[in-house]
Enzyme design. Structure first.
Site, PDB file in Angstrom:
ATOM      1  N   TYR A  11       0.760  -1.366  -0.043  1.00  0.00           N
ATOM      2  CA  TYR A  11      -0.098   0.117  -0.185  1.00  0.00           C
ATOM      3  C   TYR A  11       0.760   1.082   0.017  1.00  0.00           C
ATOM      4  O   TYR A  11       1.633   1.552   0.987  1.00  0.00           O
ATOM      5  CB  TYR A  11      -0.998  -0.149   1.111  1.00  0.00           C
ATOM      6  N   LYS A  32      -1.297  -1.139  -4.385  1.00  0.00           N
ATOM      7  CA  LYS A  32      -2.280  -0.219  -4.186  1.00  0.00           C
ATOM      8  C   LYS A  32      -1.524   1.123  -4.407  1.00  0.00           C
ATOM      9  O   LYS A  32      -0.935   1.613  -3.399  1.00  0.00           O
ATOM     10  CB  LYS A  32      -3.102  -0.423  -2.820  1.00  0.00           C
TER      11      LYS A  32
HETATM   12  C1  NAY Z   1      -7.795   3.072   2.156  1.00  0.00           C
HETATM   13  O1  NAY Z   1      -7.014   2.265   2.787  1.00  0.00           O
HETATM   14  O2  NAY Z   1      -8.573   3.532   3.075  1.00  0.00           O
HETATM   15  C2  NAY Z   1      -7.733   3.547   0.749  1.00  0.00           C
HETATM   16  O3  NAY Z   1      -8.010   2.770  -0.142  1.00  0.00           O
HETATM   17  C3  NAY Z   1      -7.313   4.905   0.682  1.00  0.00           C
HETATM   18  C4  NAY Z   1      -7.747   5.394  -0.544  1.00  0.00           C
HETATM   19  C5  NAY Z   1      -8.246   7.140  -0.227  1.00  0.00           C
HETATM   20  N1  NAY Z   1      -6.908   7.662   0.365  1.00  0.00           N
HETATM   21  C6  NAY Z   1      -6.743   8.123   1.446  1.00  0.00           C
HETATM   22  C7  NAY Z   1      -5.410   8.550   1.809  1.00  0.00           C
HETATM   23  O4  NAY Z   1      -7.500   7.894   2.258  1.00  0.00           O
HETATM   24  O5  NAY Z   1     -10.165   6.895  -1.577  1.00  0.00           O
HETATM   25  C8  NAY Z   1      -8.903   7.906  -1.442  1.00  0.00           C
HETATM   26  C9  NAY Z   1      -9.154   8.958  -0.880  1.00  0.00           C
HETATM   27  O6  NAY Z   1      -9.939   9.238   0.041  1.00  0.00           O
HETATM   28  C10 NAY Z   1     -10.053   9.597  -2.110  1.00  0.00           C
HETATM   29  O7  NAY Z   1      -9.527   9.780  -3.245  1.00  0.00           O
HETATM   30  C11 NAY Z   1     -10.428  11.163  -1.721  1.00  0.00           C
HETATM   31  O8  NAY Z   1      -9.190  11.891  -1.695  1.00  0.00           O
END
Ligand code: NAY
Length: 292
Positions: A135, A161
């Site tokens: 990740y 990811k």
């Molecule tokens: C997770 O582990 O929760 C994720 O997959 C994270 C992906 C998200 N990034 C973060 C930093 O939380 O979905 C994204 C993000 O919330 C979204 O793009 C809004 O900026």
């Protein structure tokens, strides 16, 4: 793990008002998402507030979700923790619980060097037979291409990811490591672009609240209907940007789910929950956006 593709919510964890895991709420959310047709689930990551929970609680979330999913879609469990031993315990538990894969952020807080980071992944990947999805996330510092290539050499490391604000690396990773190395695009704002760059799937927060919209984007890209994909992505970006204007957007997503009849509960401190005043403001704001 090769069928871990498509639209994958980084599942929210449902807490009650007193910050306890709400099993019924979790089950309801999982069942809602599976009914909508999501292709997999990613547990106890950033969106799942994983780091606010004890290991026992994280394990409990995994058990509840595995039971509710009952083999219908693949599940990947984020096992990243502040120390390798803790991550290994979570990884071995995920394997016993029947998860399809594990994932982890790089070791954080003390700023480990590349060799130490590689060792961290080796130790966890060797502790189970599950595939590991690295990740990569700016919140803890992004891994560079050299580190990613080294990690890809580890047996059991099957993908990454990629949650960054640039996407050319997705193409590069596929090119230099191989087509079979799975890549997930992590920024919901750029879901379509991530897929066009070659990502196998999209893992993110907003797929909890608008799964259909992103399934439609995914399908449009698969069917090469790019004008349609672009139109839908633009719609998604407007909603995401508005939601991100709220400082604790995980809490706002839980409220959005409540509006849809899903009891997604509350966030754990230090995330702030949405006050009734703000709830009213955002409800009106989303309505205006929808009517646009
Ligand atoms: C997770 O582990 O929760 C994720 O997959 C994270 C992906 C998200 N990034 C973060 C930093 O939380 O979905 C994204 C993000 O919330 C979204 O793009 C809004 O900026």
């Amino acid at each position: 793990i090769q069928d871990f593709k498509g639209v994958v919510p980084a599942l929210l964890t449902v807490f009650d008002k007193d910050e306890n895991i709400d099993e019924m709420g979790m089950r309801q959310l999982v069942s809602f998402l599976l009914d909508k047709g999501v292709n997999g689930l990613y547990l106890t990551g950033s969106t799942g507030e994983g780091f606010t929970m004890s290991s026992i609680e994280r394990m409990r979330v995994v058990e509840i979700v595995m039971d509710e999913v009952a083999g219908r879609v693949p599940v990947v469990v984020h096992v990243g923790a502040i120390g390798t031993k803790l991550s290994i315990e979570l990884a071995q538990h995920a394997e016993r619980a029947g998860a399809d894969g594990i994932s982890s952020v790089p070791p954080f807080y003390w700023r480990f060097n590349e060799d130490q980071i590689v060792k961290y992944y080796e130790d966890i990947a060797n502790a189970t037979s599950l595939p590991m999805i690295v990740y990569n996330v700016p919140l803890v510092g992004l891994l560079g291409m050299n580190a990613i290539k080294r990690l890809a050499q580890i047996e059991n490391v099957k993908g990454i990811k990629y949650t960054a604000l640039s996407l050319y690396e997705i193409t590069q990773i596929k090119d230099e490591i191989g087509e079979d190395f799975l890549v997930y695009s992590g920024a919901d704002e750029m879901a379509m672009a991530g897929l066009l760059a070659g990502a196998d799937g999209i893992v993110g927060s907003f797929y909890n609240v608008m799964p259909e919209l992103f399934i439609n984007i995914y399908n449009a890209v698969q069917n090469k209907e790019l004008d349609e994909a672009k139109r839908l992505q633009k719609e998604a970006v407007e909603i995401i940007m508005y939601a991100l204007s709220y400082p604790s957007f995980y809490a706002l997503m839980k409220v959005m789910l409540k509006w849809m009849g899903i009891n997604a509960g509350y966030c754990r401190r230090p995330f702030e929950n949405v006050t009734p005043e703000n709830e009213a403001i955002y409800k009106e704001g989303f309505k205006v956006l929808k009517e646009k």
